[in-house]
Scaffold this motif. Structure first.
Motif, PDB file in Angstrom:
ATOM      1  N   ASP A 167     -14.066  89.058  35.929  1.00  0.00           N
ATOM      2  CA  ASP A 167     -12.790  89.676  35.233  1.00  0.00           C
ATOM      3  C   ASP A 167     -12.113  90.645  35.915  1.00  0.00           C
ATOM      4  OD1 ASP A 167     -12.820  88.312  32.585  1.00  0.00           O
ATOM      5  OD2 ASP A 167     -14.512  89.017  32.189  1.00  0.00           O
ATOM      6  N   ARG A 168     -11.019  90.826  35.849  1.00  0.00           N
ATOM      7  CA  ARG A 168     -10.120  91.829  36.943  1.00  0.00           C
ATOM      8  C   ARG A 168     -10.595  93.467  36.194  1.00  0.00           C
ATOM      9  NH1 ARG A 168      -4.423  88.938  37.533  1.00  0.00           N
ATOM     10  NH2 ARG A 168      -5.232  87.281  38.716  1.00  0.00           N
ATOM     11  N   GLY A 169     -11.587  93.930  36.299  1.00  0.00           N
ATOM     12  CA  GLY A 169     -12.038  95.001  35.799  1.00  0.00           C
ATOM     13  C   GLY A 169     -13.521  95.389  35.951  1.00  0.00           C
ATOM     14  N   PRO A 170     -13.909  96.297  35.410  1.00  0.00           N
ATOM     15  CA  PRO A 170     -15.498  96.556  35.485  1.00  0.00           C
ATOM     16  C   PRO A 170     -16.270  95.595  34.631  1.00  0.00           C
ATOM     17  CG  PRO A 170     -14.648  98.475  34.346  1.00  0.00           C
ATOM     18  CD  PRO A 170     -13.345  97.409  34.663  1.00  0.00           C
ATOM     19  N   VAL A 171     -15.883  95.225  33.581  1.00  0.00           N
ATOM     20  CA  VAL A 171     -16.668  94.424  32.673  1.00  0.00           C
ATOM     21  C   VAL A 171     -16.571  92.973  32.730  1.00  0.00           C
ATOM     22  CG1 VAL A 171     -17.235  94.206  30.145  1.00  0.00           C
ATOM     23  CG2 VAL A 171     -17.199  96.466  31.038  1.00  0.00           C
ATOM     24  N   ARG A 191     -21.021  92.693  30.404  1.00  0.00           N
ATOM     25  CA  ARG A 191     -21.840  93.062  32.086  1.00  0.00           C
ATOM     26  C   ARG A 191     -21.105  94.086  32.566  1.00  0.00           C
ATOM     27  NH1 ARG A 191     -22.591  88.473  36.194  1.00  0.00           N
ATOM     28  NH2 ARG A 191     -20.390  88.854  36.472  1.00  0.00           N
ATOM     29  N   ASN A 192     -21.533  95.157  32.795  1.00  0.00           N
ATOM     30  CA  ASN A 192     -20.776  96.128  33.500  1.00  0.00           C
ATOM     31  C   ASN A 192     -21.156  95.977  34.990  1.00  0.00           C
ATOM     32  OD1 ASN A 192     -19.562  98.511  34.675  1.00  0.00           O
ATOM     33  ND2 ASN A 192     -21.160  99.934  33.548  1.00  0.00           N
ATOM     34  N   GLY A 193     -20.067  95.507  35.735  1.00  0.00           N
ATOM     35  CA  GLY A 193     -20.133  95.401  37.035  1.00  0.00           C
ATOM     36  C   GLY A 193     -19.969  96.739  38.050  1.00  0.00           C
ATOM     37  N   SER A 194     -20.008  97.642  37.671  1.00  0.00           N
ATOM     38  CA  SER A 194     -19.623  98.981  38.257  1.00  0.00           C
ATOM     39  C   SER A 194     -20.839  99.947  38.411  1.00  0.00           C
ATOM     40  CB  SER A 194     -18.327  99.443  37.710  1.00  0.00           C
ATOM     41  OG  SER A 194     -18.806 100.274  36.415  1.00  0.00           O
ATOM     42  N   ALA A 195     -20.808 100.997  39.117  1.00  0.00           N
ATOM     43  CA  ALA A 195     -21.561 101.908  39.153  1.00  0.00           C
ATOM     44  C   ALA A 195     -21.494 103.025  38.607  1.00  0.00           C
ATOM     45  CB  ALA A 195     -21.641 102.373  40.926  1.00  0.00           C
ATOM     46  N   GLU A 196     -20.629 103.105  37.521  1.00  0.00           N
ATOM     47  CA  GLU A 196     -20.303 104.181  36.611  1.00  0.00           C
ATOM     48  C   GLU A 196     -20.553 103.841  35.158  1.00  0.00           C
ATOM     49  OE1 GLU A 196     -15.856 105.022  36.192  1.00  0.00           O
ATOM     50  OE2 GLU A 196     -16.107 103.899  38.022  1.00  0.00           O
ATOM     51  N   ARG A 197     -20.752 104.648  34.136  1.00  0.00           N
ATOM     52  CA  ARG A 197     -20.615 104.361  32.655  1.00  0.00           C
ATOM     53  C   ARG A 197     -19.161 103.908  32.257  1.00  0.00           C
ATOM     54  NH1 ARG A 197     -23.843 108.075  28.423  1.00  0.00           N
ATOM     55  NH2 ARG A 197     -21.676 109.078  28.790  1.00  0.00           N
ATOM     56  N   VAL A 198     -19.359 102.791  31.173  1.00  0.00           N
ATOM     57  CA  VAL A 198     -17.902 102.635  30.829  1.00  0.00           C
ATOM     58  C   VAL A 198     -18.324 102.599  29.267  1.00  0.00           C
ATOM     59  CG1 VAL A 198     -17.097 101.403  32.604  1.00  0.00           C
ATOM     60  CG2 VAL A 198     -18.562 100.103  30.943  1.00  0.00           C
ATOM     61  N   LEU A 199     -17.048 102.739  28.593  1.00  0.00           N
ATOM     62  CA  LEU A 199     -16.927 102.487  26.966  1.00  0.00           C
ATOM     63  C   LEU A 199     -16.218 101.068  26.863  1.00  0.00           C
ATOM     64  CD1 LEU A 199     -17.047 103.522  23.964  1.00  0.00           C
ATOM     65  CD2 LEU A 199     -15.082 104.887  24.490  1.00  0.00           C
ATOM     66  N   GLY A 241      -8.320 102.932  20.789  1.00  0.00           N
ATOM     67  CA  GLY A 241      -8.772 104.249  20.760  1.00  0.00           C
ATOM     68  C   GLY A 241      -9.872 104.419  19.912  1.00  0.00           C
ATOM     69  N   GLN A 242     -10.517 103.398  19.317  1.00  0.00           N
ATOM     70  CA  GLN A 242     -11.472 103.520  18.316  1.00  0.00           C
ATOM     71  C   GLN A 242     -12.879 103.608  19.018  1.00  0.00           C
ATOM     72  OE1 GLN A 242     -11.181 100.017  15.978  1.00  0.00           O
ATOM     73  NE2 GLN A 242      -9.427 101.126  14.670  1.00  0.00           N
ATOM     74  N   THR A 243     -13.940 103.779  18.302  1.00  0.00           N
ATOM     75  CA  THR A 243     -15.333 103.781  18.534  1.00  0.00           C
ATOM     76  C   THR A 243     -15.876 102.478  19.352  1.00  0.00           C
ATOM     77  OG1 THR A 243     -17.650 104.484  18.341  1.00  0.00           O
ATOM     78  CG2 THR A 243     -16.489 102.986  16.656  1.00  0.00           C
ATOM     79  N   GLY A 244     -16.710 102.599  20.277  1.00  0.00           N
ATOM     80  CA  GLY A 244     -17.248 101.269  21.053  1.00  0.00           C
ATOM     81  C   GLY A 244     -18.467 101.540  21.552  1.00  0.00           C
ATOM     82  N   TYR A 245     -18.973 100.547  22.341  1.00  0.00           N
ATOM     83  CA  TYR A 245     -20.418 100.609  23.074  1.00  0.00           C
ATOM     84  C   TYR A 245     -20.301 101.187  24.383  1.00  0.00           C
ATOM     85  CZ  TYR A 245     -22.251  97.551  19.347  1.00  0.00           C
ATOM     86  OH  TYR A 245     -22.525  96.880  18.036  1.00  0.00           O
ATOM     87  N   VAL A 246     -21.124 102.100  24.840  1.00  0.00           N
ATOM     88  CA  VAL A 246     -21.357 102.423  26.190  1.00  0.00           C
ATOM     89  C   VAL A 246     -22.387 101.719  27.135  1.00  0.00           C
ATOM     90  CG1 VAL A 246     -21.952 104.508  27.433  1.00  0.00           C
ATOM     91  CG2 VAL A 246     -20.517 104.784  25.560  1.00  0.00           C
ATOM     92  N   LEU A 247     -21.932 101.252  27.974  1.00  0.00           N
ATOM     93  CA  LEU A 247     -22.682 100.625  28.814  1.00  0.00           C
ATOM     94  C   LEU A 247     -23.077 101.477  30.098  1.00  0.00           C
ATOM     95  CD1 LEU A 247     -21.851  98.161  27.252  1.00  0.00           C
ATOM     96  CD2 LEU A 247     -21.585  96.895  29.184  1.00  0.00           C
ATOM     97  N   ASN A 248     -24.229 101.375  30.543  1.00  0.00           N
ATOM     98  CA  ASN A 248     -24.764 102.305  32.066  1.00  0.00           C
ATOM     99  C   ASN A 248     -24.424 101.441  32.974  1.00  0.00           C
ATOM    100  OD1 ASN A 248     -26.038 104.620  30.991  1.00  0.00           O
ATOM    101  ND2 ASN A 248     -27.189 103.156  29.768  1.00  0.00           N
ATOM    102  N   ASN A 258     -15.190 112.585  34.638  1.00  0.00           N
ATOM    103  CA  ASN A 258     -16.174 113.483  35.274  1.00  0.00           C
ATOM    104  C   ASN A 258     -17.685 113.016  35.232  1.00  0.00           C
ATOM    105  OD1 ASN A 258     -14.086 115.339  35.663  1.00  0.00           O
ATOM    106  ND2 ASN A 258     -14.050 115.822  33.307  1.00  0.00           N
ATOM    107  N   ALA A 259     -17.464 111.661  35.728  1.00  0.00           N
ATOM    108  CA  ALA A 259     -18.703 110.804  35.443  1.00  0.00           C
ATOM    109  C   ALA A 259     -20.083 111.546  36.176  1.00  0.00           C
ATOM    110  CB  ALA A 259     -18.638 109.315  35.965  1.00  0.00           C
ATOM    111  N   VAL A 260     -21.175 111.595  35.562  1.00  0.00           N
ATOM    112  CA  VAL A 260     -22.388 112.018  36.251  1.00  0.00           C
ATOM    113  C   VAL A 260     -23.518 111.137  35.598  1.00  0.00           C
ATOM    114  CG1 VAL A 260     -21.665 114.271  35.731  1.00  0.00           C
ATOM    115  CG2 VAL A 260     -22.781 113.384  33.882  1.00  0.00           C
ATOM    116  N   ALA A 261     -24.569 111.174  36.590  1.00  0.00           N
ATOM    117  CA  ALA A 261     -25.797 110.454  36.389  1.00  0.00           C
ATOM    118  C   ALA A 261     -26.287 110.730  34.965  1.00  0.00           C
ATOM    119  CB  ALA A 261     -26.774 110.768  37.487  1.00  0.00           C
TER     120      ALA A 261
END
Length: 274
Positions: free
Chosen positions: A24-28, A65-73, A92-99, A150-153
């Protein structure tokens, strides 16, 4: 702000008659798994839309599948409803966070931090959306993806965003008022333009199935923007309807009247033993 967290799984590639691109054209990257058949449902193009063919009575899950090196919602919408809260879905609603690099299967409507009600293909009338009086968007699965400010580990375990409903509504209004984000699309394949009258009636919806264990935890997540960095939609219906729309090939019917055929079998059989 809070979100939910999930376990890691292997990833299956897309395939099919007119497959969409693998990424997909994006991280997920979004795929749908038929849990009863034990396989990934192929995705098919129809202009700018992508489709899958479901089987009535089969359970399914949405694989992210999160194909990036950062967390996503990832806000997950099924039949136009948020898969965590059951509200009419908005980005704008609640969602799942993938590492980073995480893959997670969303297998049902979330009932608590420990349990979901299974997604199951059913009739439109038997769908959760219809049974709760909101049938307008049956037949579509979607995600809205947000990058982290401000992504952090962080801890590499799955989580879900949890916030108060007033906050959810405020962010949803802000997202809808803003300009649209980059939206996933597929290349038009030259499908014939069909009038709405020619479209077959929707045959599948998503039911509120049996309860099963699915554990998540709350986590903090600050969005980098009020609008999603990525949106993806996958429509679904029966294989019969996809064939009627010209998305799936119509199976060739073999004559049953004894008419001779030039190609009655694909391979040469062994002769009978003497």
């Amino acid at each position: 702000m809070k979100r939910l967290i999930l376990p890691l799984f292997a990833v299956l590639a897309l395939c099919g008659f007119r497959p969409v691109p693998e990424y997909d054209r994006g991280p997920v990257h979004l795929t749908v798994l038929d849990r009863d058949a034990g396989s990934t449902l192929p995705q098919y193009r129809d202009g700018a839309q992508r489709w899958i063919a479901g089987e009535k009575g089969h359970r399914y899950s949405v694989r992210l599948r999160n194909g990036s090196a950062e967390r996503v919602l990832v806000v997950v919408s099924v039949d136009g409803l948020n898969a965590i809260t059951g509200e009419v879905a908005a980005p704008g609603q609640t969602g799942y966070v993938l590492n980073p690099w995480q893959t997670a299967d969303i297998s049902g409507w979330r009932k608590s931090s420990d349990e979901v009600a299974q997604f199951v293909f059913t009739s439109p009338q038997g769908s959760y959306a219809s049974r709760t009086g909101r049938p307008d968007n049956i037949g579509v699965i979607g995600i809205a993806v947000f990058r982290e400010a401000n992504a952090v580990a962080r801890d590499l375990s799955p989580a879900v965003e949890r916030r108060s409903l007033p906050a959810l509504r405020g962010q949803a209004d802000a997202a809808e008022a803003a300009a649209p984000a980059v939206v996933d699309s597929v290349t038009t394949t030259g499908s014939a333009i069909r009038s709405p009258a020619a479209e077959p009636a929707q045959r599948l919806g998503t039911g509120h199935g049996a309860r099963e264990t699915s554990r998540v935890r709350d986590t903090a997540f600050e969005r980098a923007s009020a609008v999603p960095a990525q949106q993806v939609e996958v429509r679904y219906d029966s294989a019969r309807n996809l064939a009627a729309r010209g998305i799936l090939p119509v199976p060739v019917q073999q004559p049953r009247d004894g008419t001779p055929r030039a190609f009655p079998s694909q391979y040469v059989p062994d002769p009978p033993q003497r």
